[in-house]
Design a protein around this motif. Structure first.
Motif: not given
Ligand code: FE2
Length: 255
Positions: A17-21, A94-96
């Motif tokens: 659920f959370h990645s910076h790919i 996005a990770e806001v």
């Protein structure tokens, strides 16, 4: 609604659920080649769904600029060799970073996982005030969105028990990083938070191939050896529900 949206995705455990790919988008992947290798490694351990959650810092740019950069990054990945037949399905999000008044900011609706009402929020790394907690609840009650708090394990020093219990009571979703579930000193508490339903979602929070790689395989090994298959099933289902209607990368308009 397109028939190719999340409803047709194969949901193998565990969704990330959370990645910076996304390439050259933030402090995550530095190139298309790195992104493709991160996706390949994720697929190798069975991951079929990844949410791309590049950092959104409101003090640095507005949603228009962020979304334009995200679309350009996504296009680079698509044109550079992304293949949905062998890579995980990618949803754009996005990770806001939290900001005062986030719960009344209509623009937040543009930063949800594309096609959904789900938005990942990174809380401040300082003591939380009650108004910050109220802001999170306003995201749901005022904006009609589903806030998910990113890597909840990182904030232990910053929230009070009462604040956490209120967020839990109000049904705010929370995500934990796989490294926390696999860590020798942290796994007991992390597993308890997942088992009790406090934490619904898992993420690698991967940034690269070295220090912060895709690592949900450690979660698989840990839970498999501790009878945690039912937890994986539950988290997969909760993720599927929160991503209902999400648009796969290759179907994203403008990419
Ligand atoms: Fe992150």
């Amino acid at each position: 609604m397109s028939a190719t949206r999340s409803e047709t995705v194969v949901w193998r455990q565990p969704p990330d659920f959370h990645s910076h790919i996304l390439p050259m988008m933030d402090d995550g992947s530095d190139s298309v080649a790195t992104s493709l290798e991160m996706l390949t490694r994720s697929a190798a351990y069975g991951c079929s769904v990844m949410v791309a959650t590049p950092h959104f810092y409101p003090e640095n740019e507005g949603p228009d600029a962020f979304l334009a950069r995200r679309a350009a990054s996504a296009a680079r990945l698509l044109n550079g060799g992304y293949d949905p037949s062998r890579h995980p399905c990618v949803f754009l999000g996005a990770e806001v970073a939290y900001f005062t008044g986030i719960g009344h900011c209509a623009d937040l609706k543009r930063l949800t996982v594309l096609g959904t009402r789900t938005v990942l929020v990174e809380m401040p790394f300082c003591r939380w005030t009650d108004s910050m907690v109220d802001d999170i609840l306003f995201i749901r009650d005022h904006l009609g969105l589903c806030p998910v708090l990113a890597h909840i394990e990182r904030y232990r020093a910053f929230y009070s028990r009462r604040q956490l219990e209120l967020l839990i009571e109000e049904g705010v979703a929370m995500q934990v990083n796989a490294s926390n579930i696999a860590g020798c000193l942290t796994r007991y508490r992390a597993r308890r938070m997942v088992a009790s339903g406090v934490v619904q979602l898992i993420g690698s929070d991967c940034h690269n191939l070295g220090t912060r790689p895709p690592n949900l395989d450690v979660l698989l090994h840990d839970l498999a050896s501790h009878g945690g298959e039912s937890l994986l099933s539950r988290m997969t289902e909760q993720c599927r529900l929160l991503l209902r209607g999400a648009v796969p990368l290759e179907q994203t308009p403008g990419t």
